[in-house]
Design an enzyme around this catalytic site. Structure first.
Site, mmCIF file in Angstrom:
data_model
loop_
_atom_site.group_PDB
_atom_site.id
_atom_site.type_symbol
_atom_site.label_atom_id
_atom_site.label_comp_id
_atom_site.label_asym_id
_atom_site.label_seq_id
_atom_site.Cartn_x
_atom_site.Cartn_y
_atom_site.Cartn_z
ATOM 1 N N ASP A 45 0.845 -1.204 0.000
ATOM 2 C CA ASP A 45 0.000 0.000 0.000
ATOM 3 C C ASP A 45 0.876 1.248 0.000
ATOM 4 O O ASP A 45 0.366 2.379 -0.028
ATOM 5 C CB ASP A 45 -1.020 -0.018 1.149
ATOM 6 C CG ASP A 45 -0.385 -0.012 2.519
ATOM 7 O OD1 ASP A 45 0.858 -0.134 2.615
ATOM 8 O OD2 ASP A 45 -1.130 0.108 3.516
ATOM 9 N N SER A 46 2.195 1.062 -0.042
ATOM 10 C CA SER A 46 3.116 2.178 -0.312
ATOM 11 C C SER A 46 2.769 2.822 -1.650
ATOM 12 O O SER A 46 3.240 3.920 -1.949
ATOM 13 C CB SER A 46 4.566 1.691 -0.313
ATOM 14 O OG SER A 46 4.710 0.544 -1.133
ATOM 15 N N ASP A 84 -0.922 -6.178 0.047
ATOM 16 C CA ASP A 84 -1.262 -5.508 1.305
ATOM 17 C C ASP A 84 -2.767 -5.341 1.465
ATOM 18 O O ASP A 84 -3.458 -4.998 0.503
ATOM 19 C CB ASP A 84 -0.646 -4.105 1.326
ATOM 20 C CG ASP A 84 0.625 -4.048 2.133
ATOM 21 O OD1 ASP A 84 0.857 -4.937 2.974
ATOM 22 O OD2 ASP A 84 1.410 -3.091 1.922
ATOM 23 N N LYS A 113 -0.939 -9.396 3.319
ATOM 24 C CA LYS A 113 -0.181 -8.861 4.451
ATOM 25 C C LYS A 113 -1.016 -7.795 5.137
ATOM 26 O O LYS A 113 -1.690 -7.015 4.471
ATOM 27 C CB LYS A 113 1.135 -8.249 3.952
ATOM 28 C CG LYS A 113 1.903 -7.446 4.998
ATOM 29 C CD LYS A 113 3.322 -7.158 4.582
ATOM 30 C CE LYS A 113 3.562 -5.881 3.848
ATOM 31 N NZ LYS A 113 3.082 -4.655 4.522
ATOM 32 N N GLU A 115 -1.007 -5.152 8.927
ATOM 33 C CA GLU A 115 -0.127 -4.583 9.950
ATOM 34 C C GLU A 115 -0.652 -4.810 11.365
ATOM 35 O O GLU A 115 -1.868 -4.795 11.583
ATOM 36 C CB GLU A 115 0.028 -3.075 9.701
ATOM 37 C CG GLU A 115 0.638 -2.767 8.352
ATOM 38 C CD GLU A 115 0.784 -1.278 8.084
ATOM 39 O OE1 GLU A 115 0.498 -0.455 8.989
ATOM 40 O OE2 GLU A 115 1.194 -0.929 6.963
ATOM 41 N N GLU A 182 9.726 -3.872 10.169
ATOM 42 C CA GLU A 182 10.110 -2.575 9.601
ATOM 43 C C GLU A 182 10.680 -1.664 10.679
ATOM 44 O O GLU A 182 10.066 -1.472 11.731
ATOM 45 C CB GLU A 182 8.885 -1.921 8.935
ATOM 46 C CG GLU A 182 9.212 -0.561 8.324
ATOM 47 C CD GLU A 182 8.170 -0.066 7.322
ATOM 48 O OE1 GLU A 182 7.200 -0.786 7.019
ATOM 49 O OE2 GLU A 182 8.355 1.066 6.826
HETATM 50 O O1 KIV Z 1 3.600 -1.062 1.558
HETATM 51 C C1 KIV Z 1 4.776 -1.425 1.517
HETATM 52 O O2 KIV Z 1 5.507 -1.187 0.554
HETATM 53 C C2 KIV Z 1 5.311 -2.158 2.653
HETATM 54 C C3 KIV Z 1 6.792 -2.366 2.731
HETATM 55 C C4 KIV Z 1 7.458 -1.111 3.073
HETATM 56 C C5 KIV Z 1 7.159 -3.466 3.641
HETATM 57 O O3 KIV Z 1 4.575 -2.553 3.509
#
Ligand code: KIV
Length: 273
Positions: A45-46, A84, A113, A115, A182
């Site tokens: 989600d970056s 994510d 994934k 958090e 992280e």
């Molecule tokens: O969203 C993302 O790119 C991430 C990484 C920084 C691990 O969660």
């Protein structure tokens, strides 16, 4: 026939080989990554920051994530893809989390994934018991940036380090397949890596994790901060290394990243806390 990517991951883990992960959001880069042999692609989600220009990941939606997951899956059909779960898609109740996780799987991800520890351990257990492989994400968790008071290293005090250790163990026992750590001290990441069964993937977590992840745009040195801010006001985090600066093409930069993670020359001490 190509091997199942989860099987490949298990083999790498069993052999003690470092795992390479990169973020990716589109088919063209995904295809390059698959050709160069990246072990795991993360549709992170970056994308809220690097594609949409925001200064955090908080406004990313399930529609954004499924759209980009489909694009990545088209470009890298034989690579393990982790997607994510965005803010608001998994925290309220397990049924909604499962529905959203399955939407990502139907879009081409092999694993999701999300958090956090604490209450999220039960979410992980629920998804795993319904056949969805899960990657946990502890330490600095960008979706909690406001609660954490900014982009700060986590686990510096004995109490906060112990909480991350407890969450990592609980996630391991809940049946997750991987754990992203992280921005935590390298010594803490090493301790967790030795304590749990599943591979740890570090970003700003030192060389002793089972593998490493970087945001593609950081690896290429082209991310200069939020769209509405001057690049002069942006400073790359300590854990970033620009691999394109040292190479002649994007393909070579990705290959150099893979080599550096595998031979453990990246991350060096200067990239760790
Ligand atoms: O969203 C993302 O790119 C991430 C990484 C920084 C691990 O969660």
């Amino acid at each position: 026939m190509q091997e199942n990517p989860m099987k490949t991951l298990n083999k790498l883990t069993a052999a003690g080989e470092k795992i390479t992960m990169l973020t990716c959001y589109d088919a063209t880069f995904a295809k390059l990554m698959e050709l160069e042999g990246v072990d795991v692609i993360l549709v992170g989600d970056s994308l809220g920051m690097v594609l949409q220009g925001a200064d955090n990941t908080l406004n990313v939606s399930m529609h954004h994530m499924t759209y980009h997951t489909k694009s990545v899956a088209a470009g890298a059909p034989n690579t393990l893809i982790v997607a994510d779960m965005p803010l608001g898609s998994y925290e309220h109740d397990n049924e909604a989390a499962l529905k959203n996780a399955q939407w990502l799987i139907k879009s081409g991800a092999s694993m999701v994934k999300f958090e956090g520890g604490g209450d999220r351990v039960e979410t992980a257990r629920y998804l795993v018991s319904h056949g969805v492989p899960v990657c946990a994400h502890l330490g600095f968790t960008p979706q909690s940036v406001n609660q954490l008071g900014g982009y700060k290293i986590q686990g510096k005090t004995a109490v906060s380090a112990q909480k991350i250790i407890n969450d990592a163990k609980a996630m391991d026992q809940a049946g997750v397949s991987m754990l992203v750590l992280e921005m935590v001290p390298a010594a803490l990441a090493e301790k967790i890596t030795n304590l749990i069964k599943v591979p740890t993937i570090g970003i700003g977590a030192g060389v002793h994790c089972s593998g490493q992840v970087l945001v593609l745009q950081d690896l290429l040195g082209i991310y200069t901060g939020p769209a509405n801010k001057s690049p002069n006001d942006f400073k790359s985090p300590r854990f970033v290394r620009n691999f394109l600066q040292e190479n002649n093409s994007i393909q070579e930069a990705i290959a150099a990243y893979i080599t550096a993670v595998k031979d453990q020359s990246f991350p060096a001490q200067e990239h760790s806390y």
